[in-house]
Write an enzyme that holds these catalytic residues in place. Structure first.
Site, PDB file in Angstrom:
ATOM      1  N   HIS A  95       0.851  -1.198   0.000  1.00 50.50           N
ATOM      2  CA  HIS A  95       0.000   0.000   0.000  1.00 50.50           C
ATOM      3  C   HIS A  95       0.880   1.239   0.000  1.00 50.50           C
ATOM      4  O   HIS A  95       2.094   1.161   0.228  1.00 50.50           O
ATOM      5  CB  HIS A  95      -0.901   0.030   1.244  1.00 50.50           C
ATOM      6  CG  HIS A  95      -0.140   0.143   2.543  1.00 50.50           C
ATOM      7  ND1 HIS A  95       0.556  -0.913   3.078  1.00 50.50           N
ATOM      8  CD2 HIS A  95       0.057   1.187   3.374  1.00 50.50           C
ATOM      9  CE1 HIS A  95       1.139  -0.531   4.199  1.00 50.50           C
ATOM     10  NE2 HIS A  95       0.863   0.747   4.398  1.00 50.50           N
ATOM     11  N   ASP A  97       0.479   5.052   1.962  1.00 48.63           N
ATOM     12  CA  ASP A  97      -0.388   5.698   2.948  1.00 48.63           C
ATOM     13  C   ASP A  97      -1.091   6.923   2.366  1.00 48.63           C
ATOM     14  O   ASP A  97      -0.500   7.655   1.564  1.00 48.63           O
ATOM     15  CB  ASP A  97       0.446   6.175   4.149  1.00 48.63           C
ATOM     16  CG  ASP A  97       1.235   5.041   4.788  1.00 48.63           C
ATOM     17  OD1 ASP A  97       0.763   3.898   4.766  1.00 48.63           O
ATOM     18  OD2 ASP A  97       2.330   5.318   5.305  1.00 48.63           O
ATOM     19  N   HIS A 250       4.873   0.348   0.308  1.00 49.67           N
ATOM     20  CA  HIS A 250       5.585  -0.445   1.312  1.00 49.67           C
ATOM     21  C   HIS A 250       4.706  -1.578   1.828  1.00 49.67           C
ATOM     22  O   HIS A 250       3.479  -1.556   1.651  1.00 49.67           O
ATOM     23  CB  HIS A 250       6.124   0.429   2.448  1.00 49.67           C
ATOM     24  CG  HIS A 250       5.091   1.247   3.150  1.00 49.67           C
ATOM     25  ND1 HIS A 250       4.610   2.440   2.650  1.00 49.67           N
ATOM     26  CD2 HIS A 250       4.427   1.041   4.316  1.00 49.67           C
ATOM     27  CE1 HIS A 250       3.727   2.947   3.486  1.00 49.67           C
ATOM     28  NE2 HIS A 250       3.572   2.112   4.498  1.00 49.67           N
ATOM     29  N   ARG A 265       5.811   6.062  14.191  1.00 45.10           N
ATOM     30  CA  ARG A 265       5.662   6.628  12.842  1.00 45.10           C
ATOM     31  C   ARG A 265       5.163   8.068  12.900  1.00 45.10           C
ATOM     32  O   ARG A 265       4.145   8.349  13.528  1.00 45.10           O
ATOM     33  CB  ARG A 265       4.670   5.769  12.049  1.00 45.10           C
ATOM     34  CG  ARG A 265       4.752   6.015  10.557  1.00 45.10           C
ATOM     35  CD  ARG A 265       3.753   5.169   9.818  1.00 45.10           C
ATOM     36  NE  ARG A 265       2.493   5.872   9.712  1.00 45.10           N
ATOM     37  CZ  ARG A 265       1.441   5.414   9.054  1.00 45.10           C
ATOM     38  NH1 ARG A 265       1.498   4.247   8.437  1.00 45.10           N
ATOM     39  NH2 ARG A 265       0.327   6.105   8.987  1.00 45.10           N
TER      40      ARG A 265
HETATM   41  C1  SIN Z   1       3.172   0.934   7.790  1.00 42.50           C
HETATM   42  O1  SIN Z   1       2.489   0.433   6.904  1.00 42.50           O
HETATM   43  O2  SIN Z   1       3.198   2.138   8.000  1.00 42.50           O
HETATM   44  C2  SIN Z   1       4.018   0.037   8.661  1.00 42.50           C
HETATM   45  C3  SIN Z   1       5.285  -0.357   8.010  1.00 42.50           C
HETATM   46  C4  SIN Z   1       6.114  -1.228   8.911  1.00 42.50           C
HETATM   47  O3  SIN Z   1       5.733  -1.449  10.051  1.00 42.50           O
HETATM   48  O4  SIN Z   1       7.154  -1.705   8.465  1.00 42.50           O
END
Ligand code: SIN
Length: 275
Positions: A95, A97, A250, A265
């Site tokens: 995906h 974000d 990612h 994050r």
């Molecule tokens: C995410 O999708 O923001 C998480 C990515 C991760 O935990 O590696």
């Protein structure tokens, strides 16, 4: 002095820098590198939540994610956590974000706090490199298309969220966004033509039904996720990945049952993708 190791189709590993102390020259170099690569990795950083926020604010205002549980005392830092008893993880499918927002966030800085003994890597894909490797005929077709992106089926009231993940998300009533974006964007920082559809949030092409859209989307998803467009980042404690949502996808690999993984994050506001 900053040193940079470029990585294939997407990203660069940067060393020789302490993110707690960045000179104006270093920041300028990092901004140029980020615009070019769309994904930067930094290792061995000792960042307090405040220092993480200070670094993120150098790129723009912080986007407070309305669906993720925040870190205690830091409403603008999202917690990406998986506990030993949990089966599913956050972000376990490809995906990008915030494509469901009409002005999608620029990107996120993910900082490794606690890692499993083995596994828990993150895969990244480069969507400009993936555009470059399409045929001219396909590029012409895609330039004429727009796509619909939605948060409803992922975070909304009708979303199927596994029971052991319900306390990681909130505000289902605020998942009402549907956005439309060109399928090929001109990337706001690099100016490169970049594929902008993703399996997480894109629902169909504008003017097409979902059924009609599915086979072309499936082709594009297979194409973008080809190994030559991707990179697998193996985390170490104190590593930070900074990705551009408009340039990359990612996927958090869920291969560490019975162990904890905890990341912080911070997401940075973006800009309109069209004039
Ligand atoms: C995410 O999708 O923001 C998480 C990515 C991760 O935990 O590696």
């Amino acid at each position: 002095m900053i040193r940079c190791t470029p990585i294939g189709a997407v990203g660069a590993e940067v060393d020789g820098i302490d993110l707690n102390m960045i000179s104006d020259d270093d920041l300028e170099n990092l901004k140029a590198l980020f615009a070019e690569k769309g994904l930067l990795f930094f290792r061995d950083q000792e960042l307090s939540p405040d220092a993480h926020l200070d670094f993120a604010k150098k790129w723009g205002p912080i986007n407070v994610n309305r669906f993720f549980t925040p870190v205690e005392g830091y409403p603008s830092i999202a917690e990406v956590r998986k506990e030993p008893q949990q089966k599913y993880n956050i972000g376990g499918n490809w995906h990008t974000d915030h494509s469901y927002d009409q002005i999608p966030a620029l990107g996120s800085m993910l900082y490794a706090k606690e890692l499993p003994t083995l596994g828990g890597d993150t895969l990244f894909a480069g969507c400009a490199a993936a555009f470059d490797t399409l045929s001219e005929g396909m590029k012409i077709t895609l330039r004429s298309l727009r796509a619909v992106h939605s948060s409803r089926h992922v975070f909304g009231k009708s979303a199927v969220i596994p029971e052991d993940m319900t306390d990681m998300f909130g505000n289902a009533d605020r998942a009402f966004q549907d956005a439309e974006h060109p399928v090929i964007i001109e990337h706001p920082l690099s100016g490169r033509e970049t594929l902008y559809v993703n399996p997480g949030f894109t629902t169909r092409f504008v003017g097409w039904t979902e059924k009609e859209s599915n086979s072309l989307l499936a082709f594009l998803y297979e194409h973008i996720s080809r190994p030559e467009h991707t990179y697998r980042f193996q985390w170490s404690k104190g590593a930070l990945a900074f990705w551009d949502n408009r340039a990359t996808w990612h996927l958090a690999v869920n291969d560490y049952p019975g162990e904890t993984r905890l990341m912080h994050r911070i997401t940075i506001e973006g800009e309109p993708l069209e004039p």
